[in-house]
Every structure is written in structure tokens, then in C-alpha cells.
Design a protein around this motif. Structure first.
Motif, PDB file in Angstrom:
ATOM      1  N   LEU A 322      -7.714  14.987   4.769  1.00 36.92           N
ATOM      2  CA  LEU A 322      -7.289  15.114   3.365  1.00 36.92           C
ATOM      3  C   LEU A 322      -6.999  16.572   3.010  1.00 36.92           C
ATOM      4  CD1 LEU A 322      -9.881  12.610   1.865  1.00 36.92           C
ATOM      5  CD2 LEU A 322      -7.375  12.341   1.775  1.00 36.92           C
ATOM      6  N   ARG A 323      -5.941  16.790   2.263  1.00 38.31           N
ATOM      7  CA  ARG A 323      -5.571  18.145   1.867  1.00 38.31           C
ATOM      8  C   ARG A 323      -5.743  18.365   0.362  1.00 38.31           C
ATOM      9  NH1 ARG A 323      -6.702  18.517   6.018  1.00 38.31           N
ATOM     10  NH2 ARG A 323      -5.548  18.877   7.944  1.00 38.31           N
ATOM     11  N   LEU A 324      -5.437  17.360  -0.448  1.00 34.94           N
ATOM     12  CA  LEU A 324      -5.557  17.526  -1.903  1.00 34.94           C
ATOM     13  C   LEU A 324      -6.948  17.165  -2.402  1.00 34.94           C
ATOM     14  CD1 LEU A 324      -2.215  16.195  -3.417  1.00 34.94           C
ATOM     15  CD2 LEU A 324      -3.069  18.534  -3.368  1.00 34.94           C
ATOM     16  N   PHE A 325      -7.563  16.170  -1.782  1.00 33.15           N
ATOM     17  CA  PHE A 325      -8.932  15.789  -2.151  1.00 33.15           C
ATOM     18  C   PHE A 325      -9.873  16.749  -1.427  1.00 33.15           C
ATOM     19  CE2 PHE A 325      -6.489  11.947  -2.592  1.00 33.15           C
ATOM     20  CZ  PHE A 325      -7.070  11.258  -3.645  1.00 33.15           C
ATOM     21  N   THR A 326     -10.706  17.434  -2.166  1.00 33.55           N
ATOM     22  CA  THR A 326     -11.687  18.320  -1.533  1.00 33.55           C
ATOM     23  C   THR A 326     -12.885  17.504  -1.078  1.00 33.55           C
ATOM     24  OG1 THR A 326     -10.989  20.119  -2.957  1.00 33.55           O
ATOM     25  CG2 THR A 326     -13.125  20.374  -1.877  1.00 33.55           C
ATOM     26  N   HIS A 327     -13.283  17.697   0.176  1.00 40.23           N
ATOM     27  CA  HIS A 327     -14.479  17.026   0.693  1.00 40.23           C
ATOM     28  C   HIS A 327     -15.688  17.769   0.129  1.00 40.23           C
ATOM     29  CE1 HIS A 327     -16.870  15.550   4.460  1.00 40.23           C
ATOM     30  NE2 HIS A 327     -17.380  15.130   3.334  1.00 40.23           N
ATOM     31  N   ALA A 328     -16.289  17.212  -0.914  1.00 39.35           N
ATOM     32  CA  ALA A 328     -17.393  17.893  -1.599  1.00 39.35           C
ATOM     33  C   ALA A 328     -18.146  16.899  -2.465  1.00 39.35           C
ATOM     34  CB  ALA A 328     -16.849  19.019  -2.485  1.00 39.35           C
ATOM     35  N   VAL A 329     -19.426  17.167  -2.685  1.00 41.85           N
ATOM     36  CA  VAL A 329     -20.176  16.352  -3.643  1.00 41.85           C
ATOM     37  C   VAL A 329     -19.747  16.744  -5.051  1.00 41.85           C
ATOM     38  CG1 VAL A 329     -22.150  16.079  -2.097  1.00 41.85           C
ATOM     39  CG2 VAL A 329     -22.131  17.963  -3.729  1.00 41.85           C
ATOM     40  N   SER A 330     -20.347  16.086  -6.041  1.00 41.46           N
ATOM     41  CA  SER A 330     -20.036  16.231  -7.463  1.00 41.46           C
ATOM     42  C   SER A 330     -18.780  15.426  -7.811  1.00 41.46           C
ATOM     43  CB  SER A 330     -19.890  17.685  -7.901  1.00 41.46           C
ATOM     44  OG  SER A 330     -20.140  17.769  -9.304  1.00 41.46           O
ATOM     45  N   LEU A 331     -18.489  15.388  -9.066  1.00 39.20           N
ATOM     46  CA  LEU A 331     -17.394  14.545  -9.564  1.00 39.20           C
ATOM     47  C   LEU A 331     -17.049  14.978 -10.981  1.00 39.20           C
ATOM     48  CD1 LEU A 331     -18.777  12.016 -11.634  1.00 39.20           C
ATOM     49  CD2 LEU A 331     -20.047  11.858  -9.525  1.00 39.20           C
TER      50      LEU A 331
END
Ligand SMILES: Cc1ncc(COP(=O)(O)O)c(C=O)c1O
Length: 397
Positions: A322-331
Motif C-alpha cells: 500500500l502506498r496511500l494507506f499508511t500502515h499504522a495504528v490509530s484512526l
């Protein structure tokens, strides 16, 4: 009542004209000059009892005008008399459990799973000094005891988007107060107090701030309960920082617009994902089978902007693409975030409990942001194609 769009812009700003300012003032004082000893002492005693305001804030740990403005704003949007803000959502939850259970001596909690992994962990870890019974919605009435001080639920729940019928839950809880974590829905889509919830909690870190740059937590409650929580906050020193309060309050003004725009995109992505060959299941309110109690429309005004889905194959290879979706917690930020709950947000939930409430290792949670829907879909679709290719290679080799 005025529209949420109007209220979100104006909430907590009543006194600005009298103060002669247009933007929310940030008060960074850690102490306050007292005009005389008597009034200082009076203010201190009032604040220690949990009063939302006094003649002077006295000391920066007791209360802060910038934080109080944010509290008034959120209380108004949730339709409750008061709210108390903390340095994080977890700090708000701890203080609420302490006020509802430890202070009252009713040390038993009934909780509905799934919950945010941090909440689940806090409840099972024993560090709060309460006994917890996890129950399905239908088991709540039977789980209530003489010493039950609180019922805790999240709806939509993190990360499976399970929906809880709050009218039914409040009825089952009887005299026991119900705490609803409203982080996913925000006051734009749901007001749990209108369905009888006593406490409405937010990780303000998410949608309320909305830009991923301010931590905070807030719990809205009736005046008496809010005073008990505020009094604990003074004793334990968990006040929200005024800079964060400013950012979170500023975030409220655009909350309805952000939630509505992200929700439109999330609904479209959920529909496309549900027919994607690499996807085995999509969890999103509004999709067939997601709302067995019919709360959408009656309680929840829209499906929101978080969804989760399961892939046929382990999904880590996809996350790396994925390039636009950041792989990270939170929302709840303006940008789209993606994570695998079993590995991150719900990692501390015991494996068996995690699986029992539907959080498989293949579940991916997506917080949809404000990017263009076609750009997001291209990114997601390309990443999912990688999973299909891996699968084909495995089958043919
Ligand atoms: C639904 C929900 N509630 C509470 C929390 C805890 O909030 P915080 O991280 O601000 O302490 C989170 C954090 O992810 C959450 O998703």
C-alpha cells in the motif's frame, strides 16, 4: 435543535466575544495569581469537589480554561451536561471506572466484546482492582450483580464494527450505569446518551482532533458523575494539555464534514471490497448481515468511516504494497490508515478471546481518510492483486 454542522462550529465558543477574541485562546499557565487568600481557598475546595469552574483555576493541574471550553463543546455535542478531558482515551476510561466502581465500592464490571485492545487489556490485566465479566448483549441482565458498578460497550466496536442496540443494553443494565465508547461513531453519527447511556467516552485522539497530531480522551456525563470524575482527575493529575485541548476543540468545527466525506468513501470501498476475489469477508455497518438489531437509522445515523475485511491469504504482503494507506495504528485522521488488529491494536488480548470475538489473524482494519475514492481504490486493489498473485504461484508451484 440546530444542525450538528452549526453546533460543531459554535460549541464551547460562547464566551469568545466577551473575551474580545475570535480564535480559541490557549492558556498555558501552570499557576494563577490569587486576588486574595479567601477566594483562592474557596476555589481550591470547589475544584477538589469536581466543580467544572471556580473563581480561579488556582493551579494548572486542577482545571484549565482552554480544556474547559473543549469539555463544554463536547458535552453539548453529546447532549450531556458536562464532560471531563484527559491526556488520552485510556486515562479517561481509567478515571471513569474508578469513579463508577472504586469510589462507589461496586467493584464489578460487565463488558461486551469486542472492545479496543487497550481497553480489553486494561480490564483483564487486574490493574484497576475491579472484577470483570465479559458478556454478550443477551447475557448482560444475567451478568449484573449487586456489586456491579458499570457496563461497558463499544458500538461500532473496534475492530469488527459489531453494533450494540443501546436501548436494549440500557434496559438490561437496569440501575447500573452504562458507558459507551463512541469513538468510532462520533457525535455526528450517534449520541449514546439519547439512548440512556450515562457515560459517553471518546478517544479524542481519533476523529475529534482528526489530524493525527493531538492525543486526548474525554468522557461526557451527567453533572454528578462528571464531578466525581473531575475530582479524581485533580487527585491523579491526568488533565489534558491545553495545547491538545485547543487542537481537539478546533477539530470539532470540521468534524461533521470530515466524518461525512470519509463515510461516503468508506461505503464505496466496502461495497467494492465485498466483491473482490482476494477478500473473504467485509465488516461494515450497512452491509448485509451487519445490523441484526436494526440500529442503523434508529441509533446510528450512518455507517461511519472505519471498515475491516478479511483476506483469503495472510495479509501482511498486501500491507507492504500500500502506498496511500499508511500502515499504522490509530484512526480517524484526514489520511487513511490500515493495520492488522491481531498483530497490533488487539495484540494484548489473549489469543482465544481475540478469536472468539471475531478478530482473526487475517482481519485488516481500515480507517478511511479524505483522499479521493478512486485513488484509494487503485491503491487497495493493486495491493490485493499481490495476494492473488502469491496465491496463484502457491497453487501452481
Ligand atoms: C475505540 C477506542 N477507544 C479508546 C481508545 C484509547 O484511546 P487513546 O489511544 O487516546 O488512549 C482507542 C485507541 O485506539 C480506541 O480505538
Amino acid at each position: 435543535m440546530r444542525s450538528i454542522h452549526t453546533r460543531a462550529v459554535h460549541a464551547g465558543r460562547d464566551e469568545l466575544t466577551a473575551l474580545g477574541v475570535h480564535a480559541l485562546p490557549i492558556d498555558l499557565s501552570t499557576t494563577y495569581p490569587l486576588t486574595d487568600a479567601d477566594s483562592g481557598e474557596r476555589a481550591l475546595l470547589e475544584l477538589a469537589e469536581g466543580a467544572p469552574a471556580a473563581g480561579s483555576p488556582v493551579y494548572g493541574r486542577l482545571i484549565n480554561p482552554t480544556v474547559s471550553r473543549f469539555e463544554r463543546a463536547l458535552a453539548e455535542l453529546e447532549g450531556l451536561p458536562d464532560a471531563v478531558a484527559f491526556g488520552s482515551g485510556m486515562a479517561a476510561l481509567v478515571a471513569t471506572v474508578q469513579a463508577a466502581c472504586l469510589v462507589t465500592g461496586r467493584r464489578h464490571v460487565v463488558a461486551l466484546r469486542p472492545l479496543y485492545g487497550g481497553t480489553d487489556h486494561l480490564l483483564t490485566s487486574g490493574i484497576l482492582g475491579v472484577e470483570v465479566t465479559f458478556a454478550d448483549a443477551g447475557e448482560v441482565a444475567a451478568a449484573i450483580r449487586q456489586d456491579t458498578g458499570l457496563v461497558i460497550a463499544e458500538t461500532p466496536a473496534n475492530p469488527t464494527l459489531d453494533l450494540v442496540d443501546l436501548d436494549a443494553l440500557v434496559a438490561a443494565a437496569g440501575k447500573v450505569p452504562v458507558l459507551v465508547d463512541n469513538t468510532f461513531a462520533t457525535p455526528v453519527l450517534q449520541n449514546p446518551a439519547a439512548h440512556g447511556a450515562t457515560y459517553v467516552l471518546h478517544s479524542a485522539t481519533k476523529y475529534l482532533g482528526g489530524h493525527g497530531d493531538a492525543m486526548g480522551g474525554i468522557v461526557a456525563a451527567p453533572a454528578e458523575q462528571a464531578a466525581a470524575i473531575r475530582s479524581l482527575r485533580i487527585a491523579t493529575g491526568a488533565l489534558l494539555h491545553p495545547m491538545s485541548a485547543y487542537l481537539l476543540h478546533r477539530g470539532l468545527a470540521t468534524l461533521p464534514l470530515r466524518v461525512e466525506a470519509a463515510q461516503r468513501t468508506a461505503a464505496e470501498l466496502a461495497a467494492r471490497l465485498s466483491v473482490h476475489p482476494a477478500v473473504s469477508a467485509v465488516h461494515y455497518p450497512g452491509l448485509a448481515g451487519s445490523d441484526p438489531h436494526g440500529v442503523l437509522g434508529r441509533q446510528l445515523r450512518g455507517p461511519g468511516a472505519v471498515l475491516s475485511f478479511e483476506t483469503f491469504e495472510e495479509s501482511d504482503a498486501m500491507l507492504a504494497e500500500l502506498r496511500l494507506f499508511t500502515h499504522a495504528v490509530s484512526l480517524g485522521s484526514v489520511d487513511s490508515l490500515v493495520e492488522r488488529p491481531a498483530a497490533l491494536t488487539h495484540r494484548l488480548v489473549p489469543d482465544a478471546d481475540r478469536l472468539a470475538c471475531g478478530i482473526s489473524p487475517k482481519l485488516v482494519r481500515v480507517s478511511v481518510g479524505l483522499e479521493d475514492v478512486e485513488d484509494l481504490w487503485s491503491d487497495l486493489d493493486a495491493a490485493l492483486e499481490v495476494l492473488i498473485r502469491i496465491n496463484v504461484i502457491r497453487i501452481t508451484s
